[in-house]
Motif scaffolding. Structure first.
Motif, short mmCIF file in Angstrom:
data_model
loop_
_atom_site.label_atom_id
_atom_site.label_comp_id
_atom_site.label_asym_id
_atom_site.label_seq_id
_atom_site.Cartn_x
_atom_site.Cartn_y
_atom_site.Cartn_z
N ASN A 115 0.83 -1.21 0.00
CA ASN A 115 0.00 0.00 0.00
C ASN A 115 0.86 1.26 0.00
N SER A 116 2.00 1.20 0.68
CA SER A 116 2.92 2.32 0.68
C SER A 116 3.44 2.60 -0.72
N ARG A 123 0.68 4.25 -2.70
CA ARG A 123 0.53 5.65 -2.30
C ARG A 123 1.59 6.53 -2.96
N THR A 157 0.80 7.01 -6.62
CA THR A 157 -0.30 7.92 -6.82
C THR A 157 0.11 9.37 -6.56
N GLU A 158 0.81 9.59 -5.44
CA GLU A 158 1.19 10.94 -5.06
C GLU A 158 2.17 11.58 -6.05
N GLU A 175 8.46 6.08 5.35
CA GLU A 175 7.32 6.93 4.99
C GLU A 175 6.65 7.48 6.25
#
Length: 252
Positions: free
Chosen positions: A17-18, A21, A24-25, A206
């Motif tokens: 998931n990291s 993220r 996406t970011e 993160e």
């Protein structure tokens, strides 16, 4: 779906998931259609990688990854990434199963390390016991002409606690433990740079940014390369293949 890549993940899910993220970011999209096309295989039931590497009487994780690679190959992605450092133990066997390029995260990360820290001589490595035993990062670092330090058993035990008890166990990094590990590697073992050789450590990075340390975060790097390649393949297959060869050779 055309012009997409496959992410082999779920090892573990929070770390995967990291990666998503970050992807996406960092895309910089202003509308839905500007994000990347990809298939996420969150294979959470893959047997523990370190358990098998340290004790071959434990269940092997190869059959599960073999199934993932063969299934995804039938969909013809432009490339695949495997967001688990320890799983690269079987990289050669997995790549041999398919003509779809599989990015080698440790190799790509150490190439990028050499660009980011060209004067760094002594490289600290923190990772699972399986990755340490496999020497996958150690060999890459030495091939790049750098010295490697693994710390001592005390720091390696702390790293395993951070990975398994904290991040895998609770989803949260222990800030004090993470900072102390990095301090020991820098101050006691003289590491100019520390490589985070586990995606749970990338998640810790993160959650607990520590700018006072020089870190190489392979998951962050592979997210950037995934984005770079995804955009190149959208422009044209020729552009994507050219850039892929550059990334694999350490020139991009």
């Amino acid at each position: 779906m055309e012009r997409f890549f496959t992410v082999i993940g779920g090892m573990g899910t929070a770390a995967t998931n990291s990666y998503v993220r970050l992807l996406t970011e960092r895309t910089g999209a202003t509308k839905d259609q500007e994000f990347m096309n990809y298939i996420l295989v969150n294979h959470a039931t893959v047997p523990d990688r370190t358990s098998y590497i340290m004790d071959h009487s434990q269940p092997s994780f190869y059959p599960a990854l073999r199934e993932d690679i063969l299934q995804q190959s039938q969909l013809h992605p432009d490339f695949m990434v495997m967001v688990c450092n320890t799983a690269h133990y079987f990289f050669d066997q997995l790549q041999a199963l398919t003509t779809v390029p599989l990015l080698h995260m440790p190799h790509v990360a150490i190439n990028e390390m050499c660009r980011q820290y060209p004067k760094a001589k002594k490289i600290g490595l923190i990772a699972t016991a399986g990755t340490i035993a496999d020497h996958i990062y150690e060999n890459e670092i030495k091939a790049a002409g750098r010295e490697v330090t693994l710390g001592d058993q005390h720091v390696r035990d702390m790293v395993m606690q951070l990975i398994y008890d904290d991040v895998k166990g609770t989803g949260k990094a222990n800030p004090d433990r993470f900072k102390e590990i990095l301090r020991i590697m820098r101050d006691d073992f003289g590491a100019d740079v520390v490589v985070l050789g586990c995606t749970e450590l990338s998640l810790a990075n993160e959650q607990v940014p520590l700018p006072e340390f020089n870190l190489v975060d392979p998951q962050s790097i592979i997210a950037d390369k995934s984005l770079l390649l995804g955009k190149a393949f959208r422009q044209s297959v020729a552009n994507g293949r050219h850039l892929l060869a550059e990334v694999q050779a350490g020139r991009a």
